[in-house]
Motif scaffolding. Sequence first.
Motif, PDB file in Angstrom:
ATOM      1  N   GLU A  71      -2.792  -6.805  10.661  1.00 46.76           N
ATOM      2  CA  GLU A  71      -3.195  -7.556   9.452  1.00 46.76           C
ATOM      3  C   GLU A  71      -4.446  -8.378   9.745  1.00 46.76           C
ATOM      4  O   GLU A  71      -5.386  -8.396   8.943  1.00 46.76           O
ATOM      5  CB  GLU A  71      -2.028  -8.471   9.045  1.00 46.76           C
ATOM      6  CG  GLU A  71      -2.018  -8.880   7.601  1.00 46.76           C
ATOM      7  CD  GLU A  71      -1.941  -7.692   6.633  1.00 46.76           C
ATOM      8  OE1 GLU A  71      -1.589  -6.572   7.067  1.00 46.76           O
ATOM      9  OE2 GLU A  71      -2.252  -7.894   5.456  1.00 46.76           O
ATOM     10  N   GLN A 128      -5.471   0.673   1.654  1.00 45.26           N
ATOM     11  CA  GLN A 128      -5.547  -0.769   1.397  1.00 45.26           C
ATOM     12  C   GLN A 128      -6.977  -1.275   1.517  1.00 45.26           C
ATOM     13  O   GLN A 128      -7.403  -2.124   0.739  1.00 45.26           O
ATOM     14  CB  GLN A 128      -4.648  -1.472   2.414  1.00 45.26           C
ATOM     15  CG  GLN A 128      -4.616  -2.972   2.328  1.00 45.26           C
ATOM     16  CD  GLN A 128      -3.686  -3.555   3.395  1.00 45.26           C
ATOM     17  OE1 GLN A 128      -2.827  -2.843   3.926  1.00 45.26           O
ATOM     18  NE2 GLN A 128      -3.875  -4.826   3.698  1.00 45.26           N
ATOM     19  N   VAL A 129      -7.723  -0.725   2.491  1.00 46.54           N
ATOM     20  CA  VAL A 129      -8.977  -1.398   2.844  1.00 46.54           C
ATOM     21  C   VAL A 129     -10.212  -0.566   2.501  1.00 46.54           C
ATOM     22  O   VAL A 129     -11.261  -1.112   2.187  1.00 46.54           O
ATOM     23  CB  VAL A 129      -8.954  -1.691   4.374  1.00 46.54           C
ATOM     24  CG1 VAL A 129     -10.321  -2.144   4.845  1.00 46.54           C
ATOM     25  CG2 VAL A 129      -7.895  -2.716   4.691  1.00 46.54           C
ATOM     26  N   GLU A 182      -9.932 -11.405   0.859  1.00 51.83           N
ATOM     27  CA  GLU A 182      -9.474 -11.797   2.201  1.00 51.83           C
ATOM     28  C   GLU A 182      -8.002 -12.183   2.188  1.00 51.83           C
ATOM     29  O   GLU A 182      -7.228 -11.770   3.048  1.00 51.83           O
ATOM     30  CB  GLU A 182     -10.328 -12.974   2.700  1.00 51.83           C
ATOM     31  CG  GLU A 182     -11.601 -12.491   3.390  1.00 51.83           C
ATOM     32  CD  GLU A 182     -12.458 -13.673   3.839  1.00 51.83           C
ATOM     33  OE1 GLU A 182     -11.908 -14.794   3.982  1.00 51.83           O
ATOM     34  OE2 GLU A 182     -13.666 -13.463   4.033  1.00 51.83           O
ATOM     35  N   ARG A 184     -14.553 -12.546  -2.858  1.00 52.46           N
ATOM     36  CA  ARG A 184     -14.383 -12.476  -1.405  1.00 52.46           C
ATOM     37  C   ARG A 184     -13.085 -13.131  -0.977  1.00 52.46           C
ATOM     38  O   ARG A 184     -12.307 -12.565  -0.187  1.00 52.46           O
ATOM     39  CB  ARG A 184     -15.579 -13.155  -0.732  1.00 52.46           C
ATOM     40  CG  ARG A 184     -15.433 -13.155   0.789  1.00 52.46           C
ATOM     41  CD  ARG A 184     -16.631 -13.747   1.503  1.00 52.46           C
ATOM     42  NE  ARG A 184     -16.240 -14.084   2.873  1.00 52.46           N
ATOM     43  CZ  ARG A 184     -16.980 -14.846   3.663  1.00 52.46           C
ATOM     44  NH1 ARG A 184     -18.116 -15.362   3.210  1.00 52.46           N
ATOM     45  NH2 ARG A 184     -16.582 -15.106   4.885  1.00 52.46           N
ATOM     46  N   PRO A 191       0.816  -1.231   0.000  1.00 52.39           N
ATOM     47  CA  PRO A 191       0.000   0.000   0.000  1.00 52.39           C
ATOM     48  C   PRO A 191       0.841   1.268   0.000  1.00 52.39           C
ATOM     49  O   PRO A 191       0.440   2.287  -0.535  1.00 52.39           O
ATOM     50  CB  PRO A 191      -0.811  -0.112   1.294  1.00 52.39           C
ATOM     51  CG  PRO A 191      -0.124  -1.123   2.127  1.00 52.39           C
ATOM     52  CD  PRO A 191       0.650  -2.010   1.225  1.00 52.39           C
ATOM     53  N   VAL A 208     -12.183  -6.602   6.100  1.00 44.88           N
ATOM     54  CA  VAL A 208     -12.427  -6.878   4.668  1.00 44.88           C
ATOM     55  C   VAL A 208     -13.434  -8.006   4.520  1.00 44.88           C
ATOM     56  O   VAL A 208     -14.419  -7.890   3.767  1.00 44.88           O
ATOM     57  CB  VAL A 208     -11.074  -7.232   3.984  1.00 44.88           C
ATOM     58  CG1 VAL A 208     -11.324  -7.993   2.705  1.00 44.88           C
ATOM     59  CG2 VAL A 208     -10.269  -5.981   3.750  1.00 44.88           C
ATOM     60  N   SER A 209     -13.293  -9.079   5.333  1.00 41.13           N
ATOM     61  CA  SER A 209     -14.237 -10.208   5.127  1.00 41.13           C
ATOM     62  C   SER A 209     -15.631  -9.806   5.580  1.00 41.13           C
ATOM     63  O   SER A 209     -16.630 -10.145   4.940  1.00 41.13           O
ATOM     64  CB  SER A 209     -13.741 -11.443   5.880  1.00 41.13           C
ATOM     65  OG  SER A 209     -13.845 -11.204   7.245  1.00 41.13           O
ATOM     66  N   ILE A 248      -3.250   0.410  -5.465  1.00 39.91           N
ATOM     67  CA  ILE A 248      -3.330  -1.041  -5.245  1.00 39.91           C
ATOM     68  C   ILE A 248      -3.948  -1.720  -6.453  1.00 39.91           C
ATOM     69  O   ILE A 248      -3.488  -2.779  -6.899  1.00 39.91           O
ATOM     70  CB  ILE A 248      -4.142  -1.303  -3.961  1.00 39.91           C
ATOM     71  CG1 ILE A 248      -3.310  -0.873  -2.749  1.00 39.91           C
ATOM     72  CG2 ILE A 248      -4.539  -2.761  -3.871  1.00 39.91           C
ATOM     73  CD1 ILE A 248      -3.988  -1.041  -1.432  1.00 39.91           C
ATOM     74  N   VAL A 257      -6.051  -9.099   1.665  1.00 39.23           N
ATOM     75  CA  VAL A 257      -6.452  -8.074   2.657  1.00 39.23           C
ATOM     76  C   VAL A 257      -6.649  -6.718   1.976  1.00 39.23           C
ATOM     77  O   VAL A 257      -6.026  -5.709   2.299  1.00 39.23           O
ATOM     78  CB  VAL A 257      -5.396  -7.928   3.794  1.00 39.23           C
ATOM     79  CG1 VAL A 257      -5.979  -7.089   4.928  1.00 39.23           C
ATOM     80  CG2 VAL A 257      -4.985  -9.291   4.303  1.00 39.23           C
ATOM     81  N   ILE A 258      -7.453  -6.762   0.876  1.00 42.91           N
ATOM     82  CA  ILE A 258      -7.772  -5.478   0.231  1.00 42.91           C
ATOM     83  C   ILE A 258      -9.286  -5.386   0.079  1.00 42.91           C
ATOM     84  O   ILE A 258      -9.999  -6.364   0.270  1.00 42.91           O
ATOM     85  CB  ILE A 258      -7.105  -5.382  -1.172  1.00 42.91           C
ATOM     86  CG1 ILE A 258      -7.511  -6.597  -2.019  1.00 42.91           C
ATOM     87  CG2 ILE A 258      -5.601  -5.251  -1.083  1.00 42.91           C
ATOM     88  CD1 ILE A 258      -7.047  -6.491  -3.460  1.00 42.91           C
ATOM     89  N   ASN A 259      -9.764  -4.208  -0.277  1.00 45.12           N
ATOM     90  CA  ASN A 259     -11.208  -3.985  -0.344  1.00 45.12           C
ATOM     91  C   ASN A 259     -11.832  -4.798  -1.489  1.00 45.12           C
ATOM     92  O   ASN A 259     -11.319  -4.797  -2.603  1.00 45.12           O
ATOM     93  CB  ASN A 259     -11.443  -2.479  -0.598  1.00 45.12           C
ATOM     94  CG  ASN A 259     -12.910  -2.153  -0.363  1.00 45.12           C
ATOM     95  OD1 ASN A 259     -13.767  -2.617  -1.115  1.00 45.12           O
ATOM     96  ND2 ASN A 259     -13.191  -1.414   0.688  1.00 45.12           N
ATOM     97  N   PRO A 260     -12.946  -5.478  -1.214  1.00 42.08           N
ATOM     98  CA  PRO A 260     -13.573  -6.293  -2.273  1.00 42.08           C
ATOM     99  C   PRO A 260     -13.868  -5.484  -3.531  1.00 42.08           C
ATOM    100  O   PRO A 260     -13.718  -5.972  -4.651  1.00 42.08           O
ATOM    101  CB  PRO A 260     -14.871  -6.766  -1.614  1.00 42.08           C
ATOM    102  CG  PRO A 260     -14.692  -6.580  -0.151  1.00 42.08           C
ATOM    103  CD  PRO A 260     -13.683  -5.503   0.036  1.00 42.08           C
ATOM    104  N   ALA A 275     -16.823  -6.793   5.390  1.00 35.10           N
ATOM    105  CA  ALA A 275     -17.323  -5.905   4.321  1.00 35.10           C
ATOM    106  C   ALA A 275     -17.790  -6.756   3.151  1.00 35.10           C
ATOM    107  O   ALA A 275     -18.858  -6.512   2.571  1.00 35.10           O
ATOM    108  CB  ALA A 275     -16.203  -4.956   3.881  1.00 35.10           C
ATOM    109  N   ALA A 276     -17.015  -7.803   2.842  1.00 34.51           N
ATOM    110  CA  ALA A 276     -17.407  -8.650   1.699  1.00 34.51           C
ATOM    111  C   ALA A 276     -18.754  -9.302   1.977  1.00 34.51           C
ATOM    112  O   ALA A 276     -19.535  -9.558   1.062  1.00 34.51           O
ATOM    113  CB  ALA A 276     -16.335  -9.714   1.474  1.00 34.51           C
ATOM    114  N   GLN A 283      -7.989  -7.897   7.921  1.00 39.69           N
ATOM    115  CA  GLN A 283      -8.581  -9.036   7.192  1.00 39.69           C
ATOM    116  C   GLN A 283     -10.030  -9.234   7.647  1.00 39.69           C
ATOM    117  O   GLN A 283     -10.926  -9.467   6.831  1.00 39.69           O
ATOM    118  CB  GLN A 283      -7.762 -10.286   7.480  1.00 39.69           C
ATOM    119  CG  GLN A 283      -8.107 -11.459   6.568  1.00 39.69           C
ATOM    120  CD  GLN A 283      -7.022 -12.499   6.628  1.00 39.69           C
ATOM    121  OE1 GLN A 283      -6.516 -12.779   7.712  1.00 39.69           O
ATOM    122  NE2 GLN A 283      -6.668 -13.045   5.466  1.00 39.69           N
TER     123      GLN A 283
END
Lengths: 128, 261, 266, 296
Positions: free
Chosen positions: D169, D197-198, A44, A40, A7, D176-177, A13, A47-50, D179-180, D173
């Motif tokens: 991390e 990143q997120v 995971e 998804r 990042p 992110v999961s 990214i 570790v980035i935004n979907p 959010a998914a 994670q």
Amino acid sequence: MFRKPNPSSGVPIYVQLKEQVRHAIETEALKAGDQLPGIRSLAETLVINPNTVIRVYRELEQEGVLEIRHGIGVFVISRRRSRSRAEEMRDAQHLVHEFVDTLKKQGLAEGEIRRLFEAELAGEIQRR
Amino acid sequence: MLFYKAWIETRVRFLAGLVAAAVVCIFYLEQHAWLVSMWAADLQNPHGYHMKWMPLGIHEYGWYLWHYLYDNYLQQVWALFAILFAFGGLIRERNGGTVLFSLGLPVSRRRWLFTRLLVALLESIGLSLFAVLVIAVGSAAIHETFSLSQVLLHTALMVAAGVFVIAFGNLCYTLFPGNYLSLILTLTLLGAPYLWLQTYMQHMRYLGRTPWIGYLDFAHTMAGPWQITWTTTPWMALLVAWTLTAFLLMATVAHGDRLDY
Amino acid sequence: MEIVLTTNSSHPHRFFATGSISICWKAWRESRGRFFSALVLLASFVVYAVITSPGFLSRYNTRFPDKTLLYSVYVWTGLFHYALQGLWVLGAFIVALGGLAREKTTGVALFTLGLPVARRNLFLIRAWVAWAEAVAFGLASAVLIPVLSAFVGESYPFFQALAFGASMTAAGLVVVAFGLFLSEIFEGEFTSPVAGLCTLTAIFLGYRAHTLRGWNVFDVMSATTSIDPKTQLLTGGFHWFGLTICFLISVVLLGATHAVIQARDF
Amino acid sequence: MAAVIETIELKKNYGNHEAVRGLNLSVNAGSVCAFLGQNGAGKSSTIKMLLGMIHPTSGGGSIFGHRIDEERESLLIRQKVAFVAEDKRLYDYMSVGQIIHFTRSFFPKWNHALETQLLERFELPPERKIRQLSKGMRTKLALLLGFARGCELLILDEPTEGLDPVAIEDVLQIVVSLAAQGTTVFFSSHQIAEVEQVADHVLMIDHGQLVLNASMYEVQEEYRQIQAVFTDPVEERDLRLPGVERVKIEGHIASFVASRNVDSIVEHVRMLRAGNIDVLPISLKEIFLEKVRARS
């Protein structure tokens, strides 16, 4: 298969992820017809935004690299198209080799050549 | 679950309260024989003090229990601990830093407040019942008999009028949280009128007058007459106590809701 | 934004002086609220006692004509020996609370301990401020008696009130030390006050009712041994022995507290 | 996409200090929205107002349609919202197991699987008293108590503050999961790398006012840093073009931060006989520094 994007490297990214997917296809880590990991699970593991994963898959679909079959998954486009891609790469490399030689003959140093290329590339990213 | 948390926070105070109540009861039961002999001696010799209530004290053990415990020291110890039980709540958690967690739970501030007050009330009732138990055991030890119903009625009256003290303690803590300020302020704001009114009303009763301010004399309301029957319970005073408690609760709720954390 | 490092440690001792003054101020700032409420509590009680004294005295003398009650006797037995002393003990105890154990629960102890001040100084300064406050409101209320007596048509020697006040607050160091000791052992916000109040009231009331008839700190505070039984005023002879015993106990208590603080890890 | 969080002219004054000055923000369902700002910019005050812990001086807002300044409705909000505060302190006298049992009783949709998974991943000993936990362990516990509530909206105030990289991390994670799976996440942070990143939406607040409200896509696609070298000196005035956030001129070199229509800006600069024009991508950190420094 994919490395976690960095990042704080200044490069967005989604650009890093796209390069990784292209690189995987070029080095034939991903053959034609292979299925890419789900949105998804990839989000995971990396570790980035979907939404970033969705965007990369959609942009690669527009460039004809991938194919999104709704409800089933994301697949690499069939072999025929990707092989020509490899040949194009080889021709392009040959062209660049000659061009660099002529520039050196005109007395440009390597650093200057590299900056010219980067400026052109940066300009090119912006124009698209 | 909220009861579980409120109980953990006041467990130590409750145990200290039990010890204090036991000490006071045992102390005055042990003193009974010595005091009765002293009064008897006083009544005999002409120079001694001849107080009106001395014959009662000698012959009526029930009166002795009422006078020394329910009208004086047990009532004061009970009130002190009722206040201490009411201390605490969200305000106390603010300087403990956990208030943001508590307020993050889907529990309204009023529910937090009423749980704390209910636990405080239950602990006060427990404390007073424990005192009755100590009196029962102590009285058996000094071979004195007493009417359990009277003692239980006194306990009920003390607690019924004592809710004012609990509400007052909580409000005082909410207004002056932490750093012991609330403790000394509650003792001053509640103790001073409590004692002053008690002596003033005793003097007035001695003169045979009962001014209206008598209803605010919580010491007398909580103690009531030494023999309680349906007619002699101070119903009016109880009513005054309950209305005042209601006002106090409303003030605490209003102030609590308006607070910023 | 340039950050300029200036280190002028030319007067190390000055830092110490300003350091302990600010600790003093912090101790005062923490107990200020309790000091003023204790002062108000004691002063208002003295006002009440002195103003109602004529009525009380006249009523008492009419009922027991053969045992007349002197004003000085009323002041001593009622105030210096009972109510004022009790309230002062309560105030002194509460003023002595607080301290590092208490700060540990609110999470600020680490900051205080981070300051370049030894734990010994932190405690001693707080102890000194607590005792000074206790002496202040003790003497103030004691001195108030002769001042108010004039208004009520009674008279009470100023020096006597001052001496009684001094004796009460001097011997009272034991109570302050006891408060400091309890507040440093127990971390809980209420455990030390509850424990302290219970033990103090138990001793105070127990002493009244002959079980602890023998010598105890409250007698020293009210200088019982050196007053004329009839007028209950000081008769010159000062009860040094009692006072030294009190100081000894206080020193022991302060030493114990100091040891607890040094050993405690935050 | 319905807006989960909505504020209208939200204001908060502490005495004469204006902590929040008329904030209008909205967070869409399913998005991971980051809330960036310096210390004291009003992040925590805003979050506390959303959850009814602080009463707004004026203006208002709503979460899932419930008004935030109404005590009864704020209760309904807190049934659907999991909140992890900036101050991670918990009840010292309870043990880890006890506080989990305590919190679980308020949330019917408590996620037991996630709870056990996190307990073992964060290595939290269930019987140890919270008083004996380190700051990092307490933060992990507070986060566990927030994640496992199974709520549709997650509000985190500086979640990764004081955590080791492994724990960070893990936390990212989980975010992110969640959010998914459709949970909306609204978190304030100082770690810009984490945000890039997120997060997929960014809100920047400075001195109580919103200075940036854009999706991560816009920030990466439209925001550009332009540097132009001019032959003859040029005035700042005529470089004030629409979309230019900030201009800095040092001698012959002018550097802009542009937020939109970068092409027209480049054309205009070329018209002013600029020599070499470089158009470079700008990182979120530089945008943050530009936005904050420009106003202070």
